[in-house]
Design an enzyme around this catalytic site. Structure first.
Site, mmCIF file in Angstrom:
data_model
loop_
_atom_site.group_PDB
_atom_site.id
_atom_site.type_symbol
_atom_site.label_atom_id
_atom_site.label_comp_id
_atom_site.label_asym_id
_atom_site.label_seq_id
_atom_site.Cartn_x
_atom_site.Cartn_y
_atom_site.Cartn_z
ATOM 1 N N LYS A 204 0.804 -1.216 0.000
ATOM 2 C CA LYS A 204 0.000 0.000 0.000
ATOM 3 C C LYS A 204 0.841 1.273 0.000
ATOM 4 C CE LYS A 204 -4.379 -1.874 1.553
ATOM 5 N NZ LYS A 204 -5.440 -1.918 2.588
ATOM 6 N N ARG A 244 -2.995 -10.008 5.201
ATOM 7 C CA ARG A 244 -3.514 -10.175 3.841
ATOM 8 C C ARG A 244 -2.461 -9.623 2.888
ATOM 9 N NH1 ARG A 244 -6.369 -7.246 -0.036
ATOM 10 N NH2 ARG A 244 -8.026 -8.405 -1.131
#
Length: 268
Positions: A204, A244
Site C-alpha cells: 500500500k 492479507r
C-alpha cells in the site's frame, strides 16, 4: 491470507489474474506458498476507483471461488455486495471480507448471519472515489478503535454472533501514511476490542512513502514486497490473527520467524 484480484484495475496487480483460468492457477499457487485463505475479489477498492457493475462482479468472482474450492483451497470473498457474498458462500467460500463492514449494502449482515460464516469488519468511512477527503483525525487510534467498536456492536445487534467477527483497522482506507503507521504501532489497542485482527497493508501507499527515494518518488507497488514482509512480521509479533498479502511466501516466512522468536522468549 493471499490476495487474488480478479480485476483489470487493482492498484498492484490489476489484469494479471483477470482470466478465470489464470486466476484459478494463481489461487492454487498462493495456497501452495503458504496462504491459509485465498481472498477472491472482483472490485478494486484503490483510492479513486469507480464501482463495478453487480453482475460483472458476480461473473468475475463466483466461478473462481467455485473452482478453487473444488481444488481444496480455503476461500474467502472480498466484496461489499450481499448478492456476491451469498453466491460465493453457496459456492463454498468460508469467510466474507467486506471492506465496508456491512455499511455499503444493508442486505450484507442478514446474508452473513444466515450463511453462518465469519465476517471481517473493517474500519471504513466511505467509498473509494472520495475516501481521501475523509482522512481527518484528531486521534487516529482512538477514533478508529471507537468507530470499529460501534460497528462491531451494530453487526452483532443485527444478528451476527460476536465470536464470528474479525476486525481490520483499514490501512490505506481514508488514511494518510502517518495514520497507517500509527495504527500499526498501536495494534494492541485494536486487539483490545477482543476480536481477531486482520492486517491488510500489502504494497500500500504508506509503504511506498516509507521507501520513497530522495526525490520523494515511491517505488512501484510490486517493489514493496520486502516492506510488506516486514509489516507482516511486526503484525504477527503484535498478535494479529492474519495478514492479507500479495506475495505469500515472503510474508509466510516472516510470520514463521516472528512466531519462533516469540516462542523462544517464552522458553528462555
Amino acid at each position: 491470507m493471499g490476495v487474488l484480484n480478479v480485476t483489470p484495475d487493482s492498484f498492484s496487480d490489476g489484469g494479471h489474474w483477470f482470466d478465470t483460468s489464470a486466476a484459478l492457477k494463481h489461487g492454487v499457487n498462493l495456497a501452495a506458498e503458504g496462504a491459509d485463505l485465498v481472498d477472491v475479489g472482483g472490485e478494486s477498492t484503490r483510492p479513486g476507483a469507480s464501482r463495478v457493475d453487480e453482475q460483472e462482479e458476480m461473473r468475475r468472482v463466483v466461478p473462481v471461488v467455485r473452482g478453487l474450492v473444488a481444488e481444496g483451497v480455503l476461500v474467502s470473498v472480498d466484496t461489499m455486495r450481499a448478492s456476491v457474498a451469498e453466491q460465493a458462500i453457496d459456492a463454498g467460500a468460508v469467510l466474507v471480507n467486506d471492506v465496508s463492514g456491512g455499511l455499503a449494502d444493508p442486505a450484507m449482515i442478514p446474508v452473513v448471519a444466515a450463511g453462518g460464516v465469519p465476517f471481517v469488519v473493517m474500519h471504513w468511512r466511505g467509498f473509494s472515489h472520495d475516501m481521501n477527503t475523509r482522512a481527518v483525525y484528531g486521534d487516529v487510534v482512538g477514533e478508529v478503535v471507537a468507530e470499529l467498536r460501534a460497528r462491531v456492536d451494530a453487526v452483532v445487534g443485527a444478528g451476527v454472533p460476536r465470536e464470528r467477527l474479525v476486525i481490520d483497522p483499514g490501512l490505506g482506507f481514508a488514511k494518510e501514511a502517518r495514520h497507517d503507521l500509527g495504527l500499526v504501532a498501536a495494534l494492541g489497542d485494536v486487539r483490545a476490542l477482543g476480536r481477531p485482527v486482520l492486517v491488510a497493508g500489502s504494497r500500500k501507499r504508506f509503504l511506498g512513502q516509507v521507501l520513497a527515494g530522495p526525490d520523494g518518488t515511491p517505488p512501484p507497488a510490486h517493489e514493496r514486497d520486502a516492506a510488506t514482509a516486514a509489516l507482516s512480521a511486526i503484525a504477527a509479533h503484535q498478535g494479529a490473527w492474519a495478514v492479507r498479502v500479495h506475495d505469500v511466501r515472503a510474508s509466510a516466512d516472516a510470520v514463521r520467524v516472528a512466531r519462533e522468536v516469540a516462542a523462544a522468549g517464552g522458553r528462555a
